[in-house]
Design a protein around this motif. Sequence first.
Motif, PDB file in Angstrom:
ATOM      1  N   ALA A  35      33.125  44.869  45.101  1.00  0.00           N
ATOM      2  CA  ALA A  35      34.524  44.497  45.221  1.00  0.00           C
ATOM      3  C   ALA A  35      34.647  43.155  45.948  1.00  0.00           C
ATOM      4  O   ALA A  35      33.731  42.746  46.676  1.00  0.00           O
ATOM      5  CB  ALA A  35      35.288  45.580  45.989  1.00  0.00           C
ATOM      6  N   PRO A  36      35.765  42.447  45.786  1.00  0.00           N
ATOM      7  CA  PRO A  36      35.915  41.118  46.389  1.00  0.00           C
ATOM      8  C   PRO A  36      36.268  41.124  47.873  1.00  0.00           C
ATOM      9  O   PRO A  36      36.499  40.057  48.443  1.00  0.00           O
ATOM     10  CB  PRO A  36      37.039  40.493  45.570  1.00  0.00           C
ATOM     11  CG  PRO A  36      37.860  41.650  45.106  1.00  0.00           C
ATOM     12  CD  PRO A  36      36.879  42.767  44.863  1.00  0.00           C
ATOM     13  N   SER A  37      36.309  42.277  48.527  1.00  0.00           N
ATOM     14  CA  SER A  37      36.669  42.317  49.940  1.00  0.00           C
ATOM     15  C   SER A  37      35.635  41.554  50.764  1.00  0.00           C
ATOM     16  O   SER A  37      34.440  41.532  50.426  1.00  0.00           O
ATOM     17  CB  SER A  37      36.750  43.762  50.429  1.00  0.00           C
ATOM     18  OG  SER A  37      35.499  44.400  50.327  1.00  0.00           O
ATOM     19  N   PRO A  38      36.042  40.915  51.848  1.00  0.00           N
ATOM     20  CA  PRO A  38      35.111  40.103  52.645  1.00  0.00           C
ATOM     21  C   PRO A  38      33.889  40.865  53.139  1.00  0.00           C
ATOM     22  O   PRO A  38      32.776  40.328  53.124  1.00  0.00           O
ATOM     23  CB  PRO A  38      35.986  39.621  53.811  1.00  0.00           C
ATOM     24  CG  PRO A  38      37.384  39.622  53.271  1.00  0.00           C
ATOM     25  CD  PRO A  38      37.440  40.794  52.342  1.00  0.00           C
ATOM     26  N   ASN A  39      34.076  42.121  53.567  1.00  0.00           N
ATOM     27  CA  ASN A  39      32.918  42.845  54.107  1.00  0.00           C
ATOM     28  C   ASN A  39      31.908  43.183  53.022  1.00  0.00           C
ATOM     29  O   ASN A  39      30.698  43.136  53.258  1.00  0.00           O
ATOM     30  CB  ASN A  39      33.367  44.110  54.859  1.00  0.00           C
ATOM     31  CG  ASN A  39      34.155  45.072  54.001  1.00  0.00           C
ATOM     32  OD1 ASN A  39      34.639  44.722  52.922  1.00  0.00           O
ATOM     33  ND2 ASN A  39      34.313  46.294  54.476  1.00  0.00           N
ATOM     34  N   GLU A  40      32.391  43.497  51.810  1.00  0.00           N
ATOM     35  CA  GLU A  40      31.453  43.780  50.728  1.00  0.00           C
ATOM     36  C   GLU A  40      30.752  42.507  50.255  1.00  0.00           C
ATOM     37  O   GLU A  40      29.557  42.515  49.953  1.00  0.00           O
ATOM     38  CB  GLU A  40      32.165  44.473  49.565  1.00  0.00           C
ATOM     39  CG  GLU A  40      32.633  45.883  49.904  1.00  0.00           C
ATOM     40  CD  GLU A  40      33.106  46.663  48.697  1.00  0.00           C
ATOM     41  OE1 GLU A  40      32.430  46.607  47.650  1.00  0.00           O
ATOM     42  OE2 GLU A  40      34.150  47.333  48.791  1.00  0.00           O
ATOM     43  N   MET A  41      31.482  41.400  50.196  1.00  0.00           N
ATOM     44  CA  MET A  41      30.857  40.146  49.779  1.00  0.00           C
ATOM     45  C   MET A  41      29.825  39.684  50.802  1.00  0.00           C
ATOM     46  O   MET A  41      28.773  39.129  50.454  1.00  0.00           O
ATOM     47  CB  MET A  41      31.928  39.077  49.575  1.00  0.00           C
ATOM     48  CG  MET A  41      32.891  39.386  48.422  1.00  0.00           C
ATOM     49  SD  MET A  41      32.064  39.638  46.829  1.00  0.00           S
ATOM     50  CE  MET A  41      31.420  37.999  46.537  1.00  0.00           C
ATOM     51  N   GLU A  42      30.096  39.916  52.073  1.00  0.00           N
ATOM     52  CA  GLU A  42      29.120  39.587  53.115  1.00  0.00           C
ATOM     53  C   GLU A  42      27.860  40.442  52.963  1.00  0.00           C
ATOM     54  O   GLU A  42      26.744  39.952  53.129  1.00  0.00           O
ATOM     55  CB  GLU A  42      29.754  39.802  54.477  1.00  0.00           C
ATOM     56  CG  GLU A  42      28.848  39.438  55.654  1.00  0.00           C
ATOM     57  CD  GLU A  42      29.521  39.655  56.995  1.00  0.00           C
ATOM     58  OE1 GLU A  42      28.815  39.659  58.029  1.00  0.00           O
ATOM     59  OE2 GLU A  42      30.753  39.830  57.023  1.00  0.00           O
ATOM     60  N   TRP A  43      28.046  41.709  52.631  1.00  0.00           N
ATOM     61  CA  TRP A  43      26.913  42.617  52.417  1.00  0.00           C
ATOM     62  C   TRP A  43      26.057  42.128  51.252  1.00  0.00           C
ATOM     63  O   TRP A  43      24.826  42.100  51.338  1.00  0.00           O
ATOM     64  CB  TRP A  43      27.448  44.022  52.149  1.00  0.00           C
ATOM     65  CG  TRP A  43      26.474  45.152  52.356  1.00  0.00           C
ATOM     66  CD1 TRP A  43      26.389  45.969  53.430  1.00  0.00           C
ATOM     67  CD2 TRP A  43      25.469  45.598  51.428  1.00  0.00           C
ATOM     68  NE1 TRP A  43      25.387  46.897  53.248  1.00  0.00           N
ATOM     69  CE2 TRP A  43      24.799  46.697  52.035  1.00  0.00           C
ATOM     70  CE3 TRP A  43      25.055  45.177  50.171  1.00  0.00           C
ATOM     71  CZ2 TRP A  43      23.764  47.379  51.413  1.00  0.00           C
ATOM     72  CZ3 TRP A  43      24.001  45.857  49.549  1.00  0.00           C
ATOM     73  CH2 TRP A  43      23.379  46.935  50.162  1.00  0.00           C
ATOM     74  N   ILE A  44      26.709  41.737  50.165  1.00  0.00           N
ATOM     75  CA  ILE A  44      25.983  41.251  48.986  1.00  0.00           C
ATOM     76  C   ILE A  44      25.238  39.961  49.307  1.00  0.00           C
ATOM     77  O   ILE A  44      24.096  39.754  48.878  1.00  0.00           O
ATOM     78  CB  ILE A  44      26.961  41.036  47.808  1.00  0.00           C
ATOM     79  CG1 ILE A  44      27.498  42.384  47.314  1.00  0.00           C
ATOM     80  CG2 ILE A  44      26.283  40.280  46.673  1.00  0.00           C
ATOM     81  CD1 ILE A  44      26.466  43.286  46.679  1.00  0.00           C
ATOM     82  N   ALA A  45      25.867  39.078  50.059  1.00  0.00           N
ATOM     83  CA  ALA A  45      25.206  37.824  50.429  1.00  0.00           C
ATOM     84  C   ALA A  45      23.935  38.105  51.229  1.00  0.00           C
ATOM     85  O   ALA A  45      22.891  37.458  51.022  1.00  0.00           O
ATOM     86  CB  ALA A  45      26.157  36.949  51.232  1.00  0.00           C
ATOM     87  N   ASP A  46      24.003  39.048  52.150  1.00  0.00           N
ATOM     88  CA  ASP A  46      22.824  39.446  52.924  1.00  0.00           C
ATOM     89  C   ASP A  46      21.749  40.015  52.011  1.00  0.00           C
ATOM     90  O   ASP A  46      20.557  39.683  52.125  1.00  0.00           O
ATOM     91  CB  ASP A  46      23.240  40.478  53.979  1.00  0.00           C
ATOM     92  CG  ASP A  46      22.095  40.866  54.905  1.00  0.00           C
ATOM     93  OD1 ASP A  46      21.062  40.163  54.933  1.00  0.00           O
ATOM     94  OD2 ASP A  46      22.232  41.880  55.620  1.00  0.00           O
ATOM     95  N   LEU A  47      22.168  40.858  51.068  1.00  0.00           N
ATOM     96  CA  LEU A  47      21.211  41.446  50.127  1.00  0.00           C
ATOM     97  C   LEU A  47      20.472  40.370  49.340  1.00  0.00           C
ATOM     98  O   LEU A  47      19.240  40.411  49.193  1.00  0.00           O
ATOM     99  CB  LEU A  47      21.951  42.382  49.164  1.00  0.00           C
ATOM    100  CG  LEU A  47      21.140  42.934  47.990  1.00  0.00           C
ATOM    101  CD1 LEU A  47      20.071  43.909  48.485  1.00  0.00           C
ATOM    102  CD2 LEU A  47      22.057  43.637  46.976  1.00  0.00           C
TER     103      LEU A  47
END
Length: 360
Positions: A234-246
């Motif tokens: 999803a485009p939410s900031p916390n999920e996008m941050e998680w994906i970036a870390d991944l």
Amino acid sequence: MPDPGIRRALVIKLRHHGDVLLTGPVFSTLAAACPGIEIDALVYHDTREMLTLHPHVAQVHTIGRDWRGLGWLAQARAYLGLYRALKARDYDLIVHLTDHWHGARFTRLLKPRLSVAPQSRKHGKRAQKLWQRSFDALYPVVGGNRRHTVELHLDALRRIGIRPTADSTALRFVPGEAAERAVADKLAQAGVNGRYLLVHPTSRWLFKAWPVERMAALIDALTARGDRVVLSAAPSPNEMEWIADLKTRLALPVADLSGQLSLKELGALIAGARALVGVDSVPMHLAAAVQTPVVALFGPSGDIEWGPWQVPQRVVTAPYSCRPCGQNGCGGCGISDCLVAIAPERVLAALDELLVETGR
């Protein structure tokens, strides 16, 4: 049994996206039991795509989650407009699937010939009596991770004499041609040709997510053997941050459509996948609705109540006696030990078993 002359019904579900998607069998069961019936939905505006284009949903009416933040005059106008739209439909039956007061208020105002709702968990004798007087029938809610949410929804119909059939309990989600074209274009731009495995590792509540280093290890194992992996979130900031870390942890790059998809497009992306690997979240339910095999990791949430519904699946859990606790990680720390304990090798083995079983 309900009056066979029921012409029009309203199903109310004011909850989150997955909850709304899981109401689909109520519409299908009503349609099978009452030929020619028109069935409308009342949901929050942001969840409407869960039911639009459903073959057994006539109209989707919505309430904005932001209405309470409007001034009193604007709020009154919004609710009055909704009431008039609902009143014009002249419902014979209202099926309310939560203990939300909006459903009780609209039922009293709309005065259908028959109405049903769950037994209320509201506190206070006055609230209990008002709730009971709002409906003709109440059905018990079996909690504690003992009954699937779809079955709980269908209990509303069982209570008024309508029993589901084997053909009426399937989930349905229709992405639509526009969403399918959009996803095809996005996959082509990402260099994805042919079949792919879709990994949706996040949830609105990140305490449901597998540790990022373990998800990275699984994806590396897949790409090392030549599997094509696509990421979504999803485009939410916390999920996008998680994906970036991944992505910083991956040995090889993968196609990433995170934050780029509407709900309809996400459904189309899932429908085209060989399988979905994810957690307890909306994509898992979408996979069931489009019949894409799914590997779902469950930690603090209940897999009996929320697991994949009627789809080839593998549910992976760890044997912790405290789960499902429903808490934001152990001790409220945001990290769930029952998810940390799941090894990537177990998830890979579960996925491979599922792919062989389904021939995908």
